[in-house]
Design a protein around this motif. Structure first.
Motif: not given
Length: 295
Positions: A191-197
């Motif tokens: 979920k952090d990677i998704t938000a960062y992307s």
């Protein structure tokens, strides 16, 4: 700058710091990158691999060791694949890159019956091509974008469908001993990677070959884990920690722990003489906590 833009920038900075810290911890914990390494970063066009490259480049600028990065994309000739997107992005980024063209799409569609899962064959073909190319360019490390959620999903996939207590290690050497694979995002949440992307606005390229297969077993596991994460915050973190603290004597694998050789009168049931026998797990008497990668 508007108030909304300020909040967005602040959120981006926090996410970048978190992902950078977690990647640094993973690299240190598993000794993933060393002085003089040439790291081939496999870029698929998805959020995970974009984030992997972005944070690795960020770390590279201040890392205590010198290492080289080269981005590699495998164009599998899927219909409608926007082949101009990645070269344009990577050229603007200024990172060395290669685009490999292999028509694995046709092979998969020809071999796999309609309606069956294509992921297994597709990943094997992709892996073989990338391993071979790493040798060609002299890359001694191959970096993949798998994250913590991928590792947990693999654990449950193997338990539910394969009858094995096996996950996806942050670092491994290929069967032939020629390639070393690292997963620097192993400590990071999806979920952090998704938000960062989303905040970075990476030019995402969807996978039309397997991404449309809604009933994949992995998707079922993913939904289960996401449900647990919502109803029991912190559960996934605890589950991941369990992969780093394995107690073989409390499982049931006779190949991993010498249950037959247990004797009364000795710590953990293991005599000093038994410790001389090759292949037993006498070392457990000295350390109850054994890294899963050592098994």
């Amino acid at each position: 700058m508007t108030e909304a833009e300020k909040k967005q920038k602040t959120r981006l900075n926090k996410l970048q710091k978190r992902l950078r810290r977690e990647m640094g911890q993973a690299i240190e914990a598993f000794n993933m990158i060393e002085e003089g390494d040439k790291v081939m970063v496999c870029l698929s066009g998805g959020k995970d691999s974009y984030t992997l490259l972005d944070i690795l480049m960020n770390l590279q600028r201040s890392a205590p060791v010198q290492f080289e990065l080269v981005a590699v994309n495998l164009d599998q000739k899927q219909p409608g694949f926007p082949e101009e997107v990645l070269p344009a992005y990577l050229a603007e980024l200024g990172v060395p890159f290669h685009i490999i063209e292999r028509d694995t799409y046709s092979v998969v569609k020809e071999v796999v019956p309609e309606g069956k899962t294509t992921c297994g064959l597709c990943s094997r073909l992709r892996r073989g091509t990338l391993y071979g190319f790493a040798d060609e360019i002299g890359a001694n490390k191959i970096a993949l974008g798998h994250h913590r959620d991928d590792i947990l999903e693999t654990l449950f996939l193997n338990m539910f469908y394969g009858g094995r207590l096996k996950a996806m290690p942050p670092k491994l050497v290929s069967d032939d001993g020629k390639n070393m694979v690292i997963r620097p995002l192993a400590f990071s949440r999806e979920k952090d990677i998704t938000a960062y992307s989303e905040l970075k606005q990476f030019p995402i390229i969807p996978c039309n070959l397997c991404g449309s297969q809604e009933n994949l077993q992995r998707q079922v596991i993913k939904e289960m884990l996401q449900g647990w994460d919502k109803s029991h915050p912190g559960r996934l973190e605890t589950m991941f920690r369990s992969l780093q603290h394995v107690v073989p004597s409390h499982l049931a694998d006779t190949a991993t722990f010498d249950f037959k050789g247990l004797q009364l009168g000795f710590p953990h049931g293991i005599s000093d003489s038994a410790g001389q026998d090759e292949g037993n797990c006498a070392s457990f008497a000295q350390a109850e906590r054994i890294d899963i990668l050592a098994l």
